[in-house]
Design an enzyme around this catalytic site. Structure first.
Site, PDB file in Angstrom:
ATOM      1  N   PRO A 250     -39.667 -31.150  25.879  1.00  0.00           N
ATOM      2  CG  PRO A 250     -38.314 -31.844  24.077  1.00  0.00           C
ATOM      3  CD  PRO A 250     -39.576 -31.077  24.407  1.00  0.00           C
ATOM      4  CD  GLU A 252     -44.636 -29.459  31.027  1.00  0.00           C
ATOM      5  OE1 GLU A 252     -44.959 -29.018  29.906  1.00  0.00           O
ATOM      6  OE2 GLU A 252     -45.468 -29.816  31.882  1.00  0.00           O
TER       7      GLU A 252
END
Ligand code: FAD
Length: 387
Positions: A250, A252
């Site tokens: 999430p 990234e």
């Protein structure tokens, strides 16, 4: 410079962050002028020296806790860096990958001794980070990866190949995903922090030629009986890799969403300046109603995206951002970026197609955001699971 700075919520609009933005901007003015950015593209990399300068200027590892040599910043500082990189056209300098995508794996899953050993050099730029998940035969379907890790005394022997690895040319510490149990599906995946310059059996493949992001080095990596100390398993035990990836993806995805957002905002700003100057039929291109409507549409879309990202960022910092919402941010904002930059390029006419204009570089650079970090189709799968 930013055209949407009025949207900043209170948690982002504090003196410390504004001062930090100025210092990042000054660093880039000095170290990433247009001729340097052009050189990065020609050489396929920003070069090792710039990383160390960025470390000395306090741009690396900004979210690393103070106990490990960092300044103890958070994701807001990473957002500031991503915005400045895009506003200055320096988006090929992948500080966000080093700082906000890979370093969190070390901060959260390395042992205490490893954090003390590695993180100060992540902050100084002596250690450069990469993450190696994708393989020639397995990208979206990570469970199909072939790279294997077999225990041999107090080491693991890793064999396999990774591809499309950003920072692959200079990374000295690579988070490698490998299968410690080929029959266990997702539960067989383990992450290793590999000090690639210190182990046997590691080699870097060719620098891949991309249609955009030419200054970002993207390579293949090869592991041939690569011997990695068993202590370098992140999380301390086998089979935790997929869970860690799910926990970190999430963030990234928020990194990619923010990079896309910043580039869309920069594109609109550059285009407004250009169409005000450019003349056709005796008036400025800005005077045509079509131009105004197109830019009105672009600014509206960017505004919607930015408000949503501020919402997601607040949730991320409270550790409440779920995978589906992060996927919405990555998918929608990267597609918005594509639409906005395409419209902006059109308003430049022929000059928009000339690489000396930043809008042309943005057009090429933007395309990858719909593919990496999980393709947008995979984002929709994750969102659909929440329905
Ligand atoms: C510039 C760049 C930098 C990158 N950097 C890194 C890096 O640093 N580290 C790293 O590990 N990887 C990196 N990648 C790899 C990237 O994450 C993968 O390319 C991406 O996850 C897609 O995998 P793939 O290329 O194998 O495509 P595939 O998985 O082969 O997908 C092909 C097509 O099929 C679609 N598809 C696949 N499965 C489904 C499904 N279930 N439903 C619907 N559609 C589906 C995809 O959306 C895509 O359109 C990078 C890629 C690029 C382009």
């Amino acid at each position: 410079m930013p055209i949407l700075s009025h949207l900043k919520p209170d948690y982002m609009n504090i003196d410390e962050l504004n001062i930090f933005a100025d210092s990042v901007g000054h660093f880039l003015d000095e170290n990433a002028p247009p001729n340097e950015i052009k050189r990065w593209s020609e050489e396929g990399s920003v070069g090792r020296a710039l990383w160390e300068k960025a470390g000395a200027a306090g741009l690396l590892g900004v979210s690393v806790p103070e106990a490990y040599g960092g300044v103890g910043g958070d994701f807001r500082h990473e957002v500031v860096i991503m915005e400045q990189l895009a506003f200055k056209g320096a988006q090929s300098f992948v500080i966000p990958l080093h700082n906000a995508t890979v370093a969190p794996y070390l901060i959260d899953y390395a042992s205490e001794e490893q954090k003390k050993r590695w993180l100060p050099s992540v902050v100084s730029g002596e250690t450069l980070l990469a993450v190696a998940m994708s393989e020639p035969g397995a990208g979206s379907d990570l469970q199909a990866m072939k790279t294997s890790a077999r225990r041999d005394g107090d080491h693991y022997i890793i064999n396999g190949q990774k591809t499309f690895i950003s920072n692959g040319l200079h990374a000295s510490l690579v988070v490698v995903a490998a299968k410690t149990d080929t029959g266990a599906g997702a539960k067989g995946i383990t992450l290793f922090a590999v000090e690639v310059d210190k182990v046997e059996g590691f080699s870097r493949g060719r620098l891949l030629h991309k249609i955009g992001q030419a200054g970002r080095d993207t390579t293949e990596l090869y592991f041939s009986d690569m011997r990695v100390p068993a202590a370098n398993i992140l999380g301390g035990q086998e089979g935790q890799g997929f869970r860690m990836l799910m926990e970190k993806l999430p963030q990234e995805r928020m990194v990619i969403a923010w990079q896309s957002m910043a580039m869309a905002e920069a594109a609109i700003k550059h285009t407004i300046d250009y169409v005000k100057e450019r003349k056709a039929f005796g008036k400025s291109v800005m005077d045509f109603q079509n131009t105004q409507f197109k830019l009105a549409e672009c600014k509206t879309q960017a505004t919607i995206g930015k408000v949503f990202l501020y919402h997601c960022t607040e949730k991320l910092m409270q550790k409440k951002l779920d995978a589906a919402t992060a996927s919405m941010a990555k998918y929608w904002v990267s597609e918005m970026q594509g639409r906005v930059i395409d419209e902006c390029l059109q308003l430049y006419g022929g000059y928009g197609y000339m690489t000396e204009f930043p809008i042309a570089e943005m057009y090429k650079d933007a395309r990858a955001a719909r593919i990496y970090g999980g393709t947008n189709e995979i984002m929709k799968l994750l969102i659909a699971r929440s329905l």
